[in-house]
Enzyme design. Sequence first.
Site, PDB file in Angstrom:
ATOM      1  N   CYS A  98     -13.051   1.911 -28.796  1.00 44.23           N
ATOM      2  CA  CYS A  98     -13.998   2.492 -29.327  1.00 44.23           C
ATOM      3  C   CYS A  98     -15.048   2.639 -28.128  1.00 44.23           C
ATOM      4  CB  CYS A  98     -14.929   1.612 -30.201  1.00 44.23           C
ATOM      5  SG  CYS A  98     -14.015   1.731 -31.986  1.00 44.23           S
ATOM      6  N   GLU A  99     -14.713   3.536 -27.100  1.00 45.98           N
ATOM      7  CA  GLU A  99     -15.645   3.968 -26.005  1.00 45.98           C
ATOM      8  C   GLU A  99     -15.107   5.440 -25.587  1.00 45.98           C
ATOM      9  OE1 GLU A  99     -16.334   1.779 -22.352  1.00 45.98           O
ATOM     10  OE2 GLU A  99     -16.217  -0.252 -23.608  1.00 45.98           O
ATOM     11  N   GLY A 119       3.743  -3.456  -3.835  1.00 43.16           N
ATOM     12  CA  GLY A 119       3.810  -3.645  -4.997  1.00 43.16           C
ATOM     13  C   GLY A 119       4.360  -2.392  -6.013  1.00 43.16           C
ATOM     14  N   TYR A 134       0.480  -1.982 -12.226  1.00 42.02           N
ATOM     15  CA  TYR A 134      -0.931  -2.053 -12.388  1.00 42.02           C
ATOM     16  C   TYR A 134      -0.954  -1.567 -13.860  1.00 42.02           C
ATOM     17  CZ  TYR A 134      -1.104  -3.088  -7.498  1.00 42.02           C
ATOM     18  OH  TYR A 134      -0.721  -3.545  -6.598  1.00 42.02           O
ATOM     19  N   GLY A 152       0.785  -1.152  -0.066  1.00 38.91           N
ATOM     20  CA  GLY A 152      -0.164  -0.106   0.080  1.00 38.91           C
ATOM     21  C   GLY A 152       0.863   1.262  -0.174  1.00 38.91           C
TER      22      GLY A 152
HETATM   23  N1  LLP Z   1      -0.788  -7.251  -0.778  1.00 41.22           N
HETATM   24  C1  LLP Z   1      -2.138  -7.624  -1.186  1.00 41.22           C
HETATM   25  C2  LLP Z   1      -2.943  -8.551  -0.442  1.00 41.22           C
HETATM   26  C3  LLP Z   1      -2.670  -6.807  -1.975  1.00 41.22           C
HETATM   27  O1  LLP Z   1      -4.246  -7.015  -2.478  1.00 41.22           O
HETATM   28  C4  LLP Z   1      -2.013  -6.011  -2.884  1.00 41.22           C
HETATM   29  C5  LLP Z   1      -2.673  -5.002  -3.813  1.00 41.22           C
HETATM   30  C6  LLP Z   1      -0.754  -5.450  -2.441  1.00 41.22           C
HETATM   31  C7  LLP Z   1      -0.018  -6.501  -1.292  1.00 41.22           C
HETATM   32  C8  LLP Z   1       0.178  -4.655  -3.007  1.00 41.22           C
HETATM   33  O2  LLP Z   1      -0.355  -3.409  -2.812  1.00 41.22           O
HETATM   34  P1  LLP Z   1       0.532  -1.985  -3.331  1.00 41.22           P
HETATM   35  O3  LLP Z   1       1.531  -1.828  -2.626  1.00 41.22           O
HETATM   36  O4  LLP Z   1       0.741  -2.385  -4.708  1.00 41.22           O
HETATM   37  O5  LLP Z   1      -0.377  -0.746  -3.085  1.00 41.22           O
HETATM   38  N2  LLP Z   1      -5.210  -1.884  -9.462  1.00 41.22           N
HETATM   39  C9  LLP Z   1      -5.022  -0.636  -8.417  1.00 41.22           C
HETATM   40  C10 LLP Z   1      -4.342  -1.237  -7.263  1.00 41.22           C
HETATM   41  C11 LLP Z   1      -4.838  -2.490  -6.645  1.00 41.22           C
HETATM   42  C12 LLP Z   1      -4.154  -3.138  -5.531  1.00 41.22           C
HETATM   43  C13 LLP Z   1      -4.288  -4.471  -5.030  1.00 41.22           C
HETATM   44  N3  LLP Z   1      -3.913  -5.220  -4.125  1.00 41.22           N
HETATM   45  C14 LLP Z   1      -4.438   0.469  -9.090  1.00 41.22           C
HETATM   46  O6  LLP Z   1      -4.145   0.339 -10.085  1.00 41.22           O
HETATM   47  O7  LLP Z   1      -4.248   1.407  -8.367  1.00 41.22           O
END
Ligand code: LLP
Length: 407
Positions: free
Chosen positions: A334-335, A267, A363, A224
């Site tokens: 096409c949106e 991530g 992402y 996060g």
């Molecule tokens: N751990 C778990 C269990 C997760 O579900 C996630 C992300 C992470 C770690 C890593 O989160 P990060 O450090 O990347 O924030 N598609 C969205 C983000 C969705 C994140 C889902 N889970 C976007 O593009 O902002």
Amino acid sequence: MQQEFKIGSFTAKELIEKFGSPLYVYDENTIRTRYRELKESIETIENKKILYACKANSNVEIIKVLKEEGAGMDVVAPGEVYTCLKAGVSNEEILFTGNNMTNEELDYAVKEGVILNIGDLSTLERYGEKYPNTSVCVRINPDVGGGHHHHVITGGVESKFGIYFTDVPEILKISEKYNVIIKGIHQHIGSNILDENTFLSAVDVLLKSAKELPDLDFIDFGGGLGIPYEPGEKRLNLIELNKKVAANFKNFCQEYGKEVEFWIEPGRFLVGESGYLLTTVNTVKSNPSYKYAGTDSGFNHLVRPTMYGSYHEIVNTSNLNGDHEKVTICGNICESGDIFARDRVLPIINEGDILAILNAGAYGYTMASNYNTRPLPAEVLVNGDQVRLIRRRETFEELLRNQIFGS
Ligand code: LLP
């Protein structure tokens, strides 16, 4: 005045000429730098592990870079387990945080020997019945959440995730019933969080829950960690944040009477800023209200602006310093929602210009699709003056690889 836009030693034009357009480009140095920064911010903690949440970018070569730096992997689906194993990550370094897991998924995780992280009581019960006398990790919902958009907040009652922190006694009952040792406790409260206090509140709750579980080897505080997307946006002060987290954690270990391991699983933070989506402008037109620059990519390749209204900085790499004007950058899908940026002020864009969409390393490709039956772009990895293709552009034949043709 910026002279040239470069990724490593390469201009956008050189990369597009060599690999075609549109193109995902990742800068290996940025990934390694972020990993080392993060590691340094927790250096006072002795037993620690950084897992990379590979859902952000699961290209095997990116996973390998982070593995080489020392990262384990956080995965959320069997395909991610498979990908990490293919990248040479050892099963003991993989935490599988499942969602609504089927028995087949549980069996697969057990067969591959990865660490299972279970986020609901009924799954824990099902797991206990199938695999008594083993050990698992449990995902807690600490009733605290955060993130850049309500779709990505994963703590609190609005969120489907985790076992509510008030249900720890139920975890203990199931654990005793099947002699399943709870060796880890986990939370992940949301994504792209830039507020320190949100993290700290969740840490407090998780540590309270952890005290009730007697056999822990590790505590995983989730991912996060946010990154700045908009110009001028403040960076998370990792050193300050982790100083506080480390102090709380050390107190916990003392009271708990054991040096449990400290885990985190970001991530975006590790790969977000390393990535660029390069796209070529092929149409420029105006109507009474807007000027549009139409590109050869779209939300099929980078869905974040359309899905969350996310801001991504865009650079006109073909005209860095010219006069500025307002322009709406759109894709070729096409949106009408296929807009990368509405009324962005940029140096004048002409047909043939190459735009770089920044912070597209997390992402981006992993959320891309074949919508409009368009192939996925290629991905390349830059390391200084070296560049290599790490995924080919998809072909038309590959678009139909699963198709069954009737007679
Ligand atoms: N751990 C778990 C269990 C997760 O579900 C996630 C992300 C992470 C770690 C890593 O989160 P990060 O450090 O990347 O924030 N598609 C969205 C983000 C969705 C994140 C889902 N889970 C976007 O593009 O902002």
